[in-house]
Design a protein around this motif. Structure first.
Motif, PDB file in Angstrom:
ATOM      1  N   ASP A  83      20.652  22.965 -25.203  1.00 36.67           N
ATOM      2  CA  ASP A  83      21.138  24.404 -25.168  1.00 36.67           C
ATOM      3  C   ASP A  83      22.503  24.517 -24.458  1.00 36.67           C
ATOM      4  OD1 ASP A  83      20.689  27.274 -25.033  1.00 36.67           O
ATOM      5  OD2 ASP A  83      20.815  27.111 -22.866  1.00 36.67           O
ATOM      6  N   LEU A  84      22.943  23.642 -23.763  1.00 40.20           N
ATOM      7  CA  LEU A  84      24.439  23.886 -23.188  1.00 40.20           C
ATOM      8  C   LEU A  84      25.266  23.330 -24.393  1.00 40.20           C
ATOM      9  CD1 LEU A  84      26.841  23.700 -21.074  1.00 40.20           C
ATOM     10  CD2 LEU A  84      26.166  21.128 -20.919  1.00 40.20           C
ATOM     11  N   LEU A  88      28.182  25.909 -26.045  1.00 42.04           N
ATOM     12  CA  LEU A  88      29.658  25.627 -26.004  1.00 42.04           C
ATOM     13  C   LEU A  88      30.377  25.429 -27.112  1.00 42.04           C
ATOM     14  CD1 LEU A  88      29.643  23.104 -22.896  1.00 42.04           C
ATOM     15  CD2 LEU A  88      30.427  25.412 -22.993  1.00 42.04           C
ATOM     16  N   ARG A  89      29.441  24.675 -27.988  1.00 39.22           N
ATOM     17  CA  ARG A  89      30.030  24.274 -29.427  1.00 39.22           C
ATOM     18  C   ARG A  89      30.407  25.645 -30.120  1.00 39.22           C
ATOM     19  NH1 ARG A  89      27.356  18.464 -30.398  1.00 39.22           N
ATOM     20  NH2 ARG A  89      28.995  17.336 -29.533  1.00 39.22           N
ATOM     21  N   THR A  90      29.559  26.520 -30.252  1.00 39.51           N
ATOM     22  CA  THR A  90      29.706  27.441 -31.056  1.00 39.51           C
ATOM     23  C   THR A  90      30.848  28.282 -30.755  1.00 39.51           C
ATOM     24  OG1 THR A  90      27.244  27.767 -31.270  1.00 39.51           O
ATOM     25  CG2 THR A  90      28.474  29.710 -31.928  1.00 39.51           C
ATOM     26  N   PRO A  91      31.047  28.843 -29.577  1.00 35.18           N
ATOM     27  CA  PRO A  91      32.354  29.605 -29.141  1.00 35.18           C
ATOM     28  C   PRO A  91      33.665  28.537 -29.323  1.00 35.18           C
ATOM     29  CG  PRO A  91      31.152  29.457 -27.407  1.00 35.18           C
ATOM     30  CD  PRO A  91      30.339  28.776 -28.387  1.00 35.18           C
ATOM     31  N   VAL A  92      33.577  27.256 -29.298  1.00 33.74           N
ATOM     32  CA  VAL A  92      34.829  26.616 -29.308  1.00 33.74           C
ATOM     33  C   VAL A  92      34.985  26.596 -30.770  1.00 33.74           C
ATOM     34  CG1 VAL A  92      35.690  24.107 -29.341  1.00 33.74           C
ATOM     35  CG2 VAL A  92      34.659  25.115 -27.399  1.00 33.74           C
ATOM     36  N   ALA A  93      34.173  26.259 -31.771  1.00 33.66           N
ATOM     37  CA  ALA A  93      34.303  26.319 -33.093  1.00 33.66           C
ATOM     38  C   ALA A  93      34.768  27.795 -33.566  1.00 33.66           C
ATOM     39  CB  ALA A  93      32.930  26.171 -33.822  1.00 33.66           C
ATOM     40  N   ALA A  94      34.525  28.838 -32.911  1.00 28.44           N
ATOM     41  CA  ALA A  94      35.023  30.000 -33.195  1.00 28.44           C
ATOM     42  C   ALA A  94      36.182  30.214 -33.006  1.00 28.44           C
ATOM     43  CB  ALA A  94      34.215  31.164 -32.782  1.00 28.44           C
ATOM     44  N   VAL A  95      36.703  29.755 -31.634  1.00 29.77           N
ATOM     45  CA  VAL A  95      38.125  29.835 -31.403  1.00 29.77           C
ATOM     46  C   VAL A  95      39.023  28.788 -32.354  1.00 29.77           C
ATOM     47  CG1 VAL A  95      39.799  29.054 -29.245  1.00 29.77           C
ATOM     48  CG2 VAL A  95      37.526  30.413 -28.999  1.00 29.77           C
ATOM     49  N   LYS A  96      38.502  27.783 -32.565  1.00 34.87           N
ATOM     50  CA  LYS A  96      39.141  26.775 -33.489  1.00 34.87           C
ATOM     51  C   LYS A  96      39.474  27.352 -34.763  1.00 34.87           C
ATOM     52  CE  LYS A  96      39.076  21.994 -35.321  1.00 34.87           C
ATOM     53  NZ  LYS A  96      38.671  20.819 -35.174  1.00 34.87           N
ATOM     54  N   LEU A  97      38.627  28.075 -35.567  1.00 31.87           N
ATOM     55  CA  LEU A  97      38.753  28.812 -36.789  1.00 31.87           C
ATOM     56  C   LEU A  97      39.813  30.039 -36.533  1.00 31.87           C
ATOM     57  CD1 LEU A  97      34.950  29.324 -37.957  1.00 31.87           C
ATOM     58  CD2 LEU A  97      36.879  27.674 -38.840  1.00 31.87           C
ATOM     59  N   ALA A  98      39.822  30.736 -35.596  1.00 31.30           N
ATOM     60  CA  ALA A  98      40.726  31.871 -35.167  1.00 31.30           C
ATOM     61  C   ALA A  98      42.371  31.185 -35.181  1.00 31.30           C
ATOM     62  CB  ALA A  98      40.227  32.291 -34.267  1.00 31.30           C
ATOM     63  N   ALA A  99      42.211  30.158 -34.534  1.00 38.52           N
ATOM     64  CA  ALA A  99      43.370  29.272 -34.221  1.00 38.52           C
ATOM     65  C   ALA A  99      44.129  28.946 -35.488  1.00 38.52           C
ATOM     66  CB  ALA A  99      43.419  28.319 -33.095  1.00 38.52           C
ATOM     67  N   GLU A 100      43.052  28.232 -36.177  1.00 40.80           N
ATOM     68  CA  GLU A 100      43.572  27.737 -37.355  1.00 40.80           C
ATOM     69  C   GLU A 100      43.884  28.762 -38.548  1.00 40.80           C
ATOM     70  OE1 GLU A 100      40.386  25.055 -38.557  1.00 40.80           O
ATOM     71  OE2 GLU A 100      41.108  23.324 -37.188  1.00 40.80           O
ATOM     72  N   SER A 101      43.516  29.827 -38.327  1.00 46.90           N
ATOM     73  CA  SER A 101      43.846  30.946 -39.425  1.00 46.90           C
ATOM     74  C   SER A 101      44.994  31.690 -38.871  1.00 46.90           C
ATOM     75  CB  SER A 101      42.640  32.089 -39.374  1.00 46.90           C
ATOM     76  OG  SER A 101      42.589  32.674 -38.230  1.00 46.90           O
ATOM     77  N   LEU A 102      45.631  31.318 -37.713  1.00 47.47           N
ATOM     78  CA  LEU A 102      46.878  31.921 -37.239  1.00 47.47           C
ATOM     79  C   LEU A 102      48.181  31.439 -38.483  1.00 47.47           C
ATOM     80  CD1 LEU A 102      46.866  31.722 -33.522  1.00 47.47           C
ATOM     81  CD2 LEU A 102      46.437  33.843 -34.817  1.00 47.47           C
ATOM     82  N   PRO A 103      49.195  32.240 -38.649  1.00 44.61           N
ATOM     83  CA  PRO A 103      50.330  31.834 -39.257  1.00 44.61           C
ATOM     84  C   PRO A 103      50.889  30.647 -38.761  1.00 44.61           C
ATOM     85  CG  PRO A 103      50.554  34.086 -38.608  1.00 44.61           C
ATOM     86  CD  PRO A 103      49.201  33.710 -38.195  1.00 44.61           C
ATOM     87  N   LEU A 104      51.510  30.016 -39.452  1.00 47.20           N
ATOM     88  CA  LEU A 104      52.199  28.780 -38.970  1.00 47.20           C
ATOM     89  C   LEU A 104      53.269  28.982 -37.858  1.00 47.20           C
ATOM     90  CD1 LEU A 104      52.347  26.127 -42.039  1.00 47.20           C
ATOM     91  CD2 LEU A 104      50.896  25.804 -39.795  1.00 47.20           C
ATOM     92  N   SER A 105      53.243  28.509 -36.797  1.00 47.35           N
ATOM     93  CA  SER A 105      54.321  28.520 -35.906  1.00 47.35           C
ATOM     94  C   SER A 105      53.913  27.466 -34.751  1.00 47.35           C
ATOM     95  CB  SER A 105      54.256  30.072 -35.197  1.00 47.35           C
ATOM     96  OG  SER A 105      53.063  29.968 -34.203  1.00 47.35           O
ATOM     97  N   PRO A 106      54.939  27.481 -33.919  1.00 47.84           N
ATOM     98  CA  PRO A 106      54.916  26.445 -32.784  1.00 47.84           C
ATOM     99  C   PRO A 106      53.831  26.497 -31.756  1.00 47.84           C
ATOM    100  CG  PRO A 106      57.224  26.950 -33.149  1.00 47.84           C
ATOM    101  CD  PRO A 106      56.391  27.821 -34.141  1.00 47.84           C
TER     102      PRO A 106
END
Length: 174
Positions: A83-84, A88-106
């Motif tokens: 269950d853990l 844990l993995r589901t929200p981390v995957a969502a944050v990762k997808l959101a971070a990867e979809s940001l425009p390229l910047s430092p």
């Protein structure tokens, strides 16, 4: 002579009865010890026989309940780890997808790196939690110390019998 023969016969019968009673008591206790050793070595399906004197039966029943409870607790722990993992993995995957979809910047690159580090950390925690009892290291024994103790114990007897004892052990201070 008849009294001596009758006395010896009674003594032999009493010894035979005492031997049977001792075996009736000792066998179940030895079986309990064997079961306890199997449980401590990780065999969680080991169960104690419930026969013998009343007190030994009570200990066997209690040991079996304890083994069953340990088994249930480990099953619950495995479910909680699963269950853990999902929670844990589901929200981390969502944050990762959101971070990867940001425009390229430092900042976006740094955010993706942090999310990757978080994902690795979560994976490490889950792997460690799943590792469980099965992969625990085997107990360690310092053989040199044990041998030194046994030789010191038996050296007294050897000395009394006029025997020489030589002890050659490897140097373990490396």
């Amino acid at each position: 002579v008849i009294l001596v023969v009758v006395g010896i016969t009674i003594l032999a019968v009493a010894m035979l009865i005492a031997d049977r009673l001792a075996q009736w008591t000792v066998r179940p206790v030895a079986a309990l010890a064997s079961t306890a050793n199997r449980l401590s070595s990780g065999d969680l399906l080991a169960r104690a026989p419930v026969d013998g004197p009343r007190e030994v039966v009570e200990v066997g029943v209690a040991m079996n309940r304890l083994a069953q409870r340990i088994h249930e607790l480990l099953d619950d722990e495995r479910e909680q780890v699963a269950d853990l993992s999902h929670r844990l993995r589901t929200p981390v995957a969502a944050v990762k997808l959101a971070a990867e979809s940001l425009p390229l910047s430092p900042e976006a690159t740094r955010l993706v790196e942090h999310v990757d580090a978080l994902e690795r950390s979560v994976g490490d925690v889950i792997r460690e939690a799943r590792r469980g009892v099965r992969e625990q290291p085997a107990p360690v024994c310092d053989v040199v110390t044990v041998v030194q103790g046994r030789v010191a114990f038996w050296a007294v007897l050897a000395e009394d019998q006029g025997r020489r004892v030589d002890l050659h052990l490897p140097d373990t201070r490396r």
